[in-house]
Design a protein around this motif. Structure first.
Motif, PDB file in Angstrom:
ATOM      1  N   LEU A 165       0.805  -1.216   0.000  1.00  0.00           N
ATOM      2  CA  LEU A 165       0.000   0.000   0.000  1.00  0.00           C
ATOM      3  C   LEU A 165       0.838   1.265   0.000  1.00  0.00           C
ATOM      4  CD1 LEU A 165      -2.791   1.336   0.194  1.00  0.00           C
ATOM      5  CD2 LEU A 165      -2.740   0.948   2.659  1.00  0.00           C
ATOM      6  N   TYR A 166       1.953   1.249   0.716  1.00  0.00           N
ATOM      7  CA  TYR A 166       2.740   2.471   0.873  1.00  0.00           C
ATOM      8  C   TYR A 166       4.085   2.427   0.148  1.00  0.00           C
ATOM      9  CZ  TYR A 166      -0.758   3.267   4.468  1.00  0.00           C
ATOM     10  OH  TYR A 166      -1.943   3.421   5.123  1.00  0.00           O
ATOM     11  N   VAL A 167       4.896   1.425   0.424  1.00  0.00           N
ATOM     12  CA  VAL A 167       6.268   1.417  -0.093  1.00  0.00           C
ATOM     13  C   VAL A 167       6.282   1.341  -1.614  1.00  0.00           C
ATOM     14  CG1 VAL A 167       8.465   0.200  -0.115  1.00  0.00           C
ATOM     15  CG2 VAL A 167       7.183   0.417   2.024  1.00  0.00           C
ATOM     16  N   ARG A 168       5.651   0.302  -2.172  1.00  0.00           N
ATOM     17  CA  ARG A 168       5.697   0.112  -3.630  1.00  0.00           C
ATOM     18  C   ARG A 168       4.809   1.115  -4.360  1.00  0.00           C
ATOM     19  NH1 ARG A 168       5.225  -5.509  -2.454  1.00  0.00           N
ATOM     20  NH2 ARG A 168       3.141  -5.567  -3.365  1.00  0.00           N
ATOM     21  N   GLN A 169       3.614   1.319  -3.835  1.00  0.00           N
ATOM     22  CA  GLN A 169       2.669   2.174  -4.539  1.00  0.00           C
ATOM     23  C   GLN A 169       3.169   3.612  -4.670  1.00  0.00           C
ATOM     24  OE1 GLN A 169      -1.992   2.466  -4.812  1.00  0.00           O
ATOM     25  NE2 GLN A 169      -1.357   2.724  -2.699  1.00  0.00           N
ATOM     26  N   VAL A 211       0.329   9.003   9.548  1.00  0.00           N
ATOM     27  CA  VAL A 211      -0.871   9.435  10.269  1.00  0.00           C
ATOM     28  C   VAL A 211      -1.651   8.187  10.696  1.00  0.00           C
ATOM     29  CG1 VAL A 211      -2.949  10.845  10.187  1.00  0.00           C
ATOM     30  CG2 VAL A 211      -0.916  11.541   8.895  1.00  0.00           C
ATOM     31  N   GLY A 212      -1.455   7.813  11.949  1.00  0.00           N
ATOM     32  CA  GLY A 212      -2.005   6.576  12.483  1.00  0.00           C
ATOM     33  C   GLY A 212      -0.881   5.591  12.724  1.00  0.00           C
ATOM     34  N   GLU A 265       6.621  14.842   1.993  1.00  0.00           N
ATOM     35  CA  GLU A 265       6.636  14.383   0.603  1.00  0.00           C
ATOM     36  C   GLU A 265       5.695  13.188   0.423  1.00  0.00           C
ATOM     37  OE1 GLU A 265       9.551  17.192   0.587  1.00  0.00           O
ATOM     38  OE2 GLU A 265       9.789  15.434   1.871  1.00  0.00           O
ATOM     39  N   ALA A 266       5.403  12.489   1.514  1.00  0.00           N
ATOM     40  CA  ALA A 266       4.521  11.327   1.456  1.00  0.00           C
ATOM     41  C   ALA A 266       3.726  11.232   2.749  1.00  0.00           C
ATOM     42  CB  ALA A 266       5.316  10.046   1.231  1.00  0.00           C
ATOM     43  N   ILE A 267       2.458  10.843   2.629  1.00  0.00           N
ATOM     44  CA  ILE A 267       1.572  10.704   3.780  1.00  0.00           C
ATOM     45  C   ILE A 267       1.012   9.283   3.783  1.00  0.00           C
ATOM     46  CG2 ILE A 267      -0.511  11.519   4.936  1.00  0.00           C
ATOM     47  CD1 ILE A 267      -0.114  14.190   3.368  1.00  0.00           C
ATOM     48  N   LEU A 268       1.280   8.546   4.867  1.00  0.00           N
ATOM     49  CA  LEU A 268       0.698   7.233   5.073  1.00  0.00           C
ATOM     50  C   LEU A 268      -0.544   7.447   5.932  1.00  0.00           C
ATOM     51  CD1 LEU A 268       3.957   5.392   6.302  1.00  0.00           C
ATOM     52  CD2 LEU A 268       3.425   6.184   3.990  1.00  0.00           C
ATOM     53  N   PHE A 269      -1.733   7.367   5.339  1.00  0.00           N
ATOM     54  CA  PHE A 269      -2.946   7.697   6.093  1.00  0.00           C
ATOM     55  C   PHE A 269      -3.631   6.406   6.497  1.00  0.00           C
ATOM     56  CE2 PHE A 269      -7.067   9.350   7.169  1.00  0.00           C
ATOM     57  CZ  PHE A 269      -6.775  10.594   7.708  1.00  0.00           C
ATOM     58  N   TYR A 283      -5.984   2.993   2.647  1.00  0.00           N
ATOM     59  CA  TYR A 283      -6.615   1.713   2.323  1.00  0.00           C
ATOM     60  C   TYR A 283      -8.037   1.855   1.794  1.00  0.00           C
ATOM     61  CZ  TYR A 283      -8.841   2.432   6.862  1.00  0.00           C
ATOM     62  OH  TYR A 283      -9.553   2.980   7.917  1.00  0.00           O
ATOM     63  N   SER A 284      -8.692   2.964   2.073  1.00  0.00           N
ATOM     64  CA  SER A 284     -10.099   3.119   1.696  1.00  0.00           C
ATOM     65  C   SER A 284     -10.257   3.419   0.205  1.00  0.00           C
ATOM     66  CB  SER A 284     -10.739   4.244   2.508  1.00  0.00           C
ATOM     67  OG  SER A 284     -12.070   4.458   2.088  1.00  0.00           O
TER      68      SER A 284
END
Length: 299
Positions: free
Chosen positions: A54-58, A77-78, A173-177, A211-212
């Motif tokens: 979800l985060y690293v590759r995408q 965030v979370g 530069e990147a947000i993991l929500f 993820y949503s």
């Protein structure tokens, strides 16, 4: 791993209690479940696999970090049980870069629980001391392979923190929500929160992944000023969501067919407060969506 450099905490709030348990998800991996919220972290494929997909590759985080001459800043965030951050740091081991992670959560309890269950969870391997230092000091610096990392934990109510000013926290530069779902935690999914994030991003080419895939979320991101695309599949989800200040970084952009479905949806209007509601689009939102650069005159 070399000894950690530990810094003084900069933002601490009152932790919120709550029970947690370990559960084995469909893939066979172990994950953490919040008993109070009734939600499992990283269901189906497990913490490490979901964070990687979800985060690293995408978001192509290692490649992008390697191209930045200064710090590459990630907002987590979370924080939860820290699987997302550990996956990001692990992926950066072969990258000559300076990674800065700013993690946010209203409580450190899930991370404390996960740290105590690190053996079964598995993904903590090589990061036990780092996580323990983060829990104790909220600010750690270390080297993972070729990458220099600074990781801070802000224990606070994120919507309130965002409105109140971000202090010395650099823009991302990147947000993991990765907040709990809108139905369980609506205050984290309001239009105000995403407008605040978009304002902090400014003109930099930043990305946000979550993820949503809900219409409500995607409309909210568009109304906040992001370009929004279809995210990679993960677990049981055929799609997730990518957003960016730069349309070239948002993946396959939502198109006119999606917009037509959103216009007909009974659950699309952004949340304007911390109460979960499912509503069709208002006339004002319909008009604004039609004028969004992503759709107007072909985007």
């Amino acid at each position: 791993m070399p000894p950690l450099n530990v810094h003084a905490p900069d933002a601490v709030g009152a932790p919120v209690g709550g029970g947690y348990s370990l559960v084995q998800v469909a893939s066979g991996a172990w994950s953490v479940r919040s008993l109070r919220e009734g939600e499992t972290f990283h269901p189906v494929i497990g913490p490490a696999a979901e964070a990687e997909a979800l985060y690293v590759r995408q978001m192509r985080l290692p490649e992008r970090a390697a191209a930045v001459p200064d710090e590459f800043v990630v907002w987590d965030v979370g924080l939860g049980a820290a699987a997302n951050v550990i996956a990001v740091v692990r992926a950066m081991g072969g990258v000559h870069a300076r990674l800065r992670v700013e993690s946010f959560d209203h409580s450190a309890e899930p991370l404390r629980f996960a740290r105590a269950e690190a053996l079964r969870l598995g993904y903590f391997e090589g990061f036990h001391e780092t996580v323990q230092a983060l829990l104790e000091r909220r600010d750690v610096s270390f080297r993972h392979g070729c990458c220099h990392v600074r990781w801070r934990f802000h224990e606070a109510d994120f919507p309130g923190w965002l409105v109140g000013g971000a202090g010395d926290v650099p823009s991302p530069e990147a947000i993991l929500f990765d907040a709990f779902s809108p139905a369980r935690n609506p205050s984290m999914w309001t239009l105000g929160v995403f407008r605040g994030l978009r304002q902090r991003v400014g003109a930099r080419p930043a990305t946000l992944a979550t993820y949503s895939r809900s219409t409500l979320l995607r409309v909210t991101l568009l109304m906040a000023g992001f370009h929004v695309g279809v995210g990679h599949a993960t677990g049981e989800k055929e799609e997730t969501t990518m957003a960016s200040s730069d349309p070239a970084l948002a993946g396959r952009l939502l198109d006119e067919a999606w917009l037509a479905r959103a216009m007909r949806s009974t659950s699309a209007e952004p949340l304007d407060g911390p109460v979960y509601q499912q509503r069709p689009l208002s006339d004002a939102t319909r008009l604004a969506l039609g004028r969004h650069p992503q759709f107007a005159k072909g985007g």
